[in-house]
Design a protein around this motif. Structure first.
Motif, short mmCIF file in Angstrom:
data_model
loop_
_atom_site.label_atom_id
_atom_site.label_comp_id
_atom_site.label_asym_id
_atom_site.label_seq_id
_atom_site.Cartn_x
_atom_site.Cartn_y
_atom_site.Cartn_z
N GLU A 48 62.58 59.44 -21.89
CA GLU A 48 61.20 58.94 -21.78
C GLU A 48 61.20 57.48 -22.20
O GLU A 48 61.76 57.14 -23.25
CB GLU A 48 60.30 59.78 -22.70
N ASP A 49 60.61 56.61 -21.37
CA ASP A 49 60.60 55.19 -21.72
C ASP A 49 59.36 54.77 -22.50
O ASP A 49 59.30 53.66 -23.01
CB ASP A 49 60.76 54.31 -20.47
N GLU A 50 58.36 55.66 -22.58
CA GLU A 50 57.19 55.33 -23.40
C GLU A 50 57.48 55.77 -24.83
O GLU A 50 57.58 56.96 -25.12
CB GLU A 50 55.94 56.03 -22.87
N MET A 92 59.25 58.30 -13.94
CA MET A 92 59.25 56.84 -13.79
C MET A 92 60.00 56.21 -14.96
O MET A 92 59.49 56.15 -16.07
CB MET A 92 57.81 56.31 -13.74
N ASP A 98 61.57 62.37 -17.87
CA ASP A 98 60.46 61.61 -17.29
C ASP A 98 60.86 61.15 -15.89
O ASP A 98 62.05 61.01 -15.59
CB ASP A 98 60.18 60.40 -18.20
CA CA Z 1 57.87 56.57 -17.69
#
Ligand code: CA
Length: 229
Positions: free
Chosen positions: A11-13, A57, A55
């Protein structure tokens, strides 16, 4: 307990990633994290986690591509996609890429943990299965969970294996879609009948000589499916 199970959170968030990491650790899991596609792929292949929360995106490479590349490399661990969009295309595309399940953001932590637990338990309950099923030029070995066709191994996702094993055990019976989904996924499954149909069409492409004119996974109109060995 859960302490031997290792989960890779991709997850990039940051806020979501930290929240997942904290909650999963609190529930007793070992947690690895990645923030971009290439790192997820590398850890997925090398660290061999028991489950991946992925995730879609992501920087560098989409979750779909990470999933497909992991499956292409033979990775069998369950993968739950974290999707921000609710449209059907995402789900079907995710299943086509080899995902086992999906959760739509924003999700409740309680629901996600229940899903993680269920997916890991499903695998455990089936580890005792033994024997093999032979149909057409295919052989499904229940102990090694390997499908061969004409002597060559065909890669199945975890869900495809479970569905095919279920069909084999219930060969000759007409099975409604509801019964199949309930027996294979249990009542905690949130998917639609269309997602079952999508798994079936993936399986047909892998085991049938002519997927449009199947001889093994037969459609029973108005009911569901019947498997013929
Ligand atoms: Ca994302």
């Amino acid at each position: 307990m859960n302490d031997s199970k290792r989960i890779l959170v991709v997850e990039d968030e940051q806020a979501i990633k930290l929240g997942l990491e904290e909650n999963l650790k609190f529930a007793g899991y070992e947690v690895l994290t990645a923030s971009d596609g290439p790192d997820a792929l590398q850890q997925g292949m090398q660290a061999k986690p028991d489950l991946i929360l992925l995730d879609i995106m992501l920087p560098g490479m989409s979750g779909y591509d990470v999933c497909r590349k992991l499956r292409d490399s033979g990775a069998q661990m369950p993968i739950i996609m974290l999707t921000a969009r609710q449209d059907e295309f995402d789900k079907l595309h995710g299943f086509e890429m080899g995902a086992d399940d999906y959760v739509t953001k924003p999700f409740s932590v309680k629901e996600l943990l229940a899903r993680v637990h269920a997916v890991l338990q499903r695998g455990r309950a089936r580890e005792d299965a033994a024997g093999e099923f032979v149909f057409g030029e295919c052989k499904l070995d229940m102990a090694s969970r390997i499908l061969t066709r004409g002597g060559r191994e065909i890669i199945l996702t975890r869900t495809e294996f479970e569905l095919l094993a279920y069909f084999c055990r219930n060969a000759g019976k007409a099975l409604s879609r509801e019964v199949v989904m309930n027996d294979v996924w249990g009542t905690e499954y949130y998917g639609t009948q269309r997602s079952l149909d999508s798994f079936v069409s993936n399986l047909r492409a892998k085991i049938e000589q002519d997927a449009h004119n199947p001889r093994h996974i037969l459609t029973v109109h108005g009911v569901g499916y019947k498997f013929a060995l």
